[in-house]
Design a protein around this motif. Structure first.
Motif, PDB file in Angstrom:
ATOM      1  N   GLN A 100      38.480  45.036 -48.833  1.00  0.00           N
ATOM      2  CA  GLN A 100      37.562  44.141 -48.159  1.00  0.00           C
ATOM      3  C   GLN A 100      36.984  44.834 -46.934  1.00  0.00           C
ATOM      4  OE1 GLN A 100      40.785  42.835 -49.038  1.00  0.00           O
ATOM      5  NE2 GLN A 100      41.663  44.040 -47.404  1.00  0.00           N
ATOM      6  N   TRP A 101      35.709  44.462 -46.637  1.00  0.00           N
ATOM      7  CA  TRP A 101      34.990  45.062 -45.521  1.00  0.00           C
ATOM      8  C   TRP A 101      34.260  43.976 -44.761  1.00  0.00           C
ATOM      9  CZ3 TRP A 101      34.938  46.586 -50.522  1.00  0.00           C
ATOM     10  CH2 TRP A 101      35.356  47.879 -50.822  1.00  0.00           C
ATOM     11  N   TYR A 102      34.102  44.193 -43.487  1.00  0.00           N
ATOM     12  CA  TYR A 102      33.157  43.406 -42.711  1.00  0.00           C
ATOM     13  C   TYR A 102      32.167  44.420 -42.169  1.00  0.00           C
ATOM     14  CZ  TYR A 102      30.805  40.265 -39.671  1.00  0.00           C
ATOM     15  OH  TYR A 102      29.806  39.524 -39.095  1.00  0.00           O
ATOM     16  N   GLY A 103      30.904  44.328 -42.594  1.00  0.00           N
ATOM     17  CA  GLY A 103      29.922  45.351 -42.283  1.00  0.00           C
ATOM     18  C   GLY A 103      30.354  46.633 -42.976  1.00  0.00           C
ATOM     19  N   GLU A 104      30.490  47.697 -42.230  1.00  0.00           N
ATOM     20  CA  GLU A 104      30.947  48.975 -42.796  1.00  0.00           C
ATOM     21  C   GLU A 104      32.430  49.213 -42.516  1.00  0.00           C
ATOM     22  OE1 GLU A 104      29.168  51.034 -44.788  1.00  0.00           O
ATOM     23  OE2 GLU A 104      27.701  49.418 -44.711  1.00  0.00           O
ATOM     24  N   VAL A 105      33.095  48.267 -41.872  1.00  0.00           N
ATOM     25  CA  VAL A 105      34.496  48.437 -41.483  1.00  0.00           C
ATOM     26  C   VAL A 105      35.408  47.847 -42.556  1.00  0.00           C
ATOM     27  CG1 VAL A 105      36.242  47.891 -39.735  1.00  0.00           C
ATOM     28  CG2 VAL A 105      33.880  48.320 -39.050  1.00  0.00           C
ATOM     29  N   GLU A 106      36.208  48.719 -43.155  1.00  0.00           N
ATOM     30  CA  GLU A 106      37.202  48.236 -44.115  1.00  0.00           C
ATOM     31  C   GLU A 106      38.432  47.808 -43.330  1.00  0.00           C
ATOM     32  OE1 GLU A 106      39.623  49.599 -48.138  1.00  0.00           O
ATOM     33  OE2 GLU A 106      38.319  51.023 -47.127  1.00  0.00           O
ATOM     34  N   PHE A 107      38.999  46.675 -43.715  1.00  0.00           N
ATOM     35  CA  PHE A 107      40.207  46.226 -43.035  1.00  0.00           C
ATOM     36  C   PHE A 107      41.289  45.945 -44.068  1.00  0.00           C
ATOM     37  CE2 PHE A 107      37.482  42.602 -43.727  1.00  0.00           C
ATOM     38  CZ  PHE A 107      38.316  41.571 -44.125  1.00  0.00           C
ATOM     39  N   GLU A 108      42.527  46.066 -43.623  1.00  0.00           N
ATOM     40  CA  GLU A 108      43.671  45.931 -44.522  1.00  0.00           C
ATOM     41  C   GLU A 108      44.201  44.509 -44.537  1.00  0.00           C
ATOM     42  OE1 GLU A 108      46.820  48.788 -44.240  1.00  0.00           O
ATOM     43  OE2 GLU A 108      45.439  50.257 -43.372  1.00  0.00           O
ATOM     44  N   LEU A 109      44.604  44.088 -45.737  1.00  0.00           N
ATOM     45  CA  LEU A 109      45.293  42.816 -45.918  1.00  0.00           C
ATOM     46  C   LEU A 109      46.411  43.040 -46.916  1.00  0.00           C
ATOM     47  CD1 LEU A 109      42.332  40.270 -46.338  1.00  0.00           C
ATOM     48  CD2 LEU A 109      43.803  40.544 -44.347  1.00  0.00           C
ATOM     49  N   THR A 110      47.453  42.233 -46.828  1.00  0.00           N
ATOM     50  CA  THR A 110      48.501  42.283 -47.840  1.00  0.00           C
ATOM     51  C   THR A 110      47.910  41.758 -49.144  1.00  0.00           C
ATOM     52  OG1 THR A 110      49.267  40.037 -47.430  1.00  0.00           O
ATOM     53  CG2 THR A 110      50.269  41.794 -46.086  1.00  0.00           C
ATOM     54  N   PRO A 111      48.516  42.050 -50.288  1.00  0.00           N
ATOM     55  CA  PRO A 111      47.993  41.521 -51.557  1.00  0.00           C
ATOM     56  C   PRO A 111      47.849  39.996 -51.549  1.00  0.00           C
ATOM     57  CG  PRO A 111      49.583  43.241 -52.005  1.00  0.00           C
ATOM     58  CD  PRO A 111      49.622  42.990 -50.514  1.00  0.00           C
ATOM     59  N   LEU A 112      48.796  39.306 -50.948  1.00  0.00           N
ATOM     60  CA  LEU A 112      48.731  37.852 -50.893  1.00  0.00           C
ATOM     61  C   LEU A 112      47.539  37.385 -50.048  1.00  0.00           C
ATOM     62  CD1 LEU A 112      50.346  35.187 -51.631  1.00  0.00           C
ATOM     63  CD2 LEU A 112      51.129  35.305 -49.277  1.00  0.00           C
ATOM     64  N   HIS A 113      47.352  38.009 -48.893  1.00  0.00           N
ATOM     65  CA  HIS A 113      46.239  37.638 -48.026  1.00  0.00           C
ATOM     66  C   HIS A 113      44.906  38.011 -48.658  1.00  0.00           C
ATOM     67  CE1 HIS A 113      49.280  37.749 -44.512  1.00  0.00           C
ATOM     68  NE2 HIS A 113      49.224  36.562 -45.064  1.00  0.00           N
ATOM     69  N   HIS A 114      44.875  39.131 -49.403  1.00  0.00           N
ATOM     70  CA  HIS A 114      43.652  39.486 -50.129  1.00  0.00           C
ATOM     71  C   HIS A 114      43.333  38.417 -51.179  1.00  0.00           C
ATOM     72  CE1 HIS A 114      40.563  41.758 -52.167  1.00  0.00           C
ATOM     73  NE2 HIS A 114      41.148  41.385 -53.284  1.00  0.00           N
ATOM     74  N   ARG A 115      44.350  37.963 -51.884  1.00  0.00           N
ATOM     75  CA  ARG A 115      44.142  36.928 -52.899  1.00  0.00           C
ATOM     76  C   ARG A 115      43.610  35.644 -52.254  1.00  0.00           C
ATOM     77  NH1 ARG A 115      48.781  37.377 -55.965  1.00  0.00           N
ATOM     78  NH2 ARG A 115      49.864  35.751 -54.813  1.00  0.00           N
ATOM     79  N   LEU A 116      44.143  35.280 -51.086  1.00  0.00           N
ATOM     80  CA  LEU A 116      43.650  34.110 -50.356  1.00  0.00           C
ATOM     81  C   LEU A 116      42.171  34.287 -50.014  1.00  0.00           C
ATOM     82  CD1 LEU A 116      44.017  31.449 -48.739  1.00  0.00           C
ATOM     83  CD2 LEU A 116      44.780  32.863 -46.828  1.00  0.00           C
ATOM     84  N   LEU A 117      41.813  35.446 -49.479  1.00  0.00           N
ATOM     85  CA  LEU A 117      40.426  35.707 -49.120  1.00  0.00           C
ATOM     86  C   LEU A 117      39.533  35.699 -50.360  1.00  0.00           C
ATOM     87  CD1 LEU A 117      38.414  36.407 -46.875  1.00  0.00           C
ATOM     88  CD2 LEU A 117      38.970  38.814 -47.254  1.00  0.00           C
ATOM     89  N   ALA A 118      39.983  36.284 -51.458  1.00  0.00           N
ATOM     90  CA  ALA A 118      39.181  36.339 -52.687  1.00  0.00           C
ATOM     91  C   ALA A 118      38.962  34.944 -53.276  1.00  0.00           C
ATOM     92  CB  ALA A 118      39.852  37.254 -53.706  1.00  0.00           C
TER      93      ALA A 118
END
Length: 185
Positions: A100-118
Motif C-alpha cells: 500500500q502507498w499514499y502518494g509515492e510513499v509505501e508504508f508497511e502494515l501487518t497482513p491483518l491490517h492490510h486485509r482491513l485496509l483492502a
C-alpha cells in the motif's frame, strides 16, 4: 575487536528489497574485514594454522550463502497500476502483492491490517460495522468480545498519517455505527 552490526539507515520510501541487498553487501564487507584481522593475528602459530583452516572454510561457506542471498533478493516491483490495485485519491492498495502507498510513499502494515485496509478500500464510502469487520477481516463470530477492530483501525490510521495522509481523511469513525475508509469528495 568486532565491528558493530547495525542496520543500514535509509529513508522509509526506499524499496525494502534494495535495503536488504545493501545490508547483505555491508555484512559481506564486514565479514571479509574480520577474516583479514583473524588471519593476521594467527599466522605463524602451527596449532592456530589448523584452527584457521576450519575458520577459513566456514568463512567461504558464509560468503557463498551471502552471495546466494544477494542473488535471491527480488527486484523492486514497478510502481505503475496493476490488476487488483484499488485507488482512492492518493491512496493505493495492491491486494495481490499486499502493498500500500499514499502518494509515492509505501508504508508497511501487518497482513491483518492490510486485509482491513483492502476490505474497506473495496467500498471506500461505506460505513462498516464492528460485526461486519470481525466477520470479513478476522473471520470470527460477531459475538466475540474483542477490542481488535478499534485497535486495528487506530493502527492503520497512524500508518496512513506517517505516510503523509491527512488525519481527518481516512479511517473515519461514525460514533455508534462503525468506520468508513473515507467520505465522498
Amino acid at each position: 575487536m568486532s565491528p558493530r552490526l547495525e542496520r543500514v539507515r535509509v529513508p522509509d520510501t526506499y524499496p525494502r528489497e534494495r535495503v536488504v541487498l545493501g545490508e547483505l553487501h555491508l555484512l559481506r564487507g564486514r565479514l571479509d574485514a574480520m577474516l583479514g584481522e583473524v588471519a593476521g593475528a594467527i599466522l605463524g602459530d602451527d596449532q592456530a594454522q589448523e584452527g584457521w583452516l576450519a575458520v577459513e572454510e566456514a568463512a567461504r561457506l558464509a560468503r557463498r550463502a551471502l552471495a546466494a542471498a544477494m542473488g535471491a533478493v527480488p527486484s523492486p516491483a514497478p510502481l505503475e497500476r496493476r490488476e487488483g490495485e484499488l485507488r482512492i485519491g492518493e491512496l493505493r492498495v495492491d491486494r495481490a502483492s499486499r502493498r500500500q502507498w499514499y502518494g509515492e510513499v509505501e508504508f508497511e502494515l501487518t497482513p491483518l491490517h492490510h486485509r482491513l485496509l483492502a476490505v474497506m478500500a473495496a467500498d471506500p464510502f461505506r460505513v462498516f460495522g464492528r460485526d461486519e469487520l470481525l466477520a470479513e477481516v478476522w473471520r470470527c463470530s460477531p459475538q466475540a468480545r474483542t477490542n481488535a477492530v478499534n485497535t486495528s483501525v487506530s493502527r492503520v490510521r497512524r500508518a496512513l498519517a506517517r505516510a503523509g495522509a491527512p488525519r481527518d481523511r481516512f479511517m473515519l469513525s461514525q460514533h455508534g455505527v462503525g468506520w468508513a475508509l473515507t467520505r465522498p469528495g
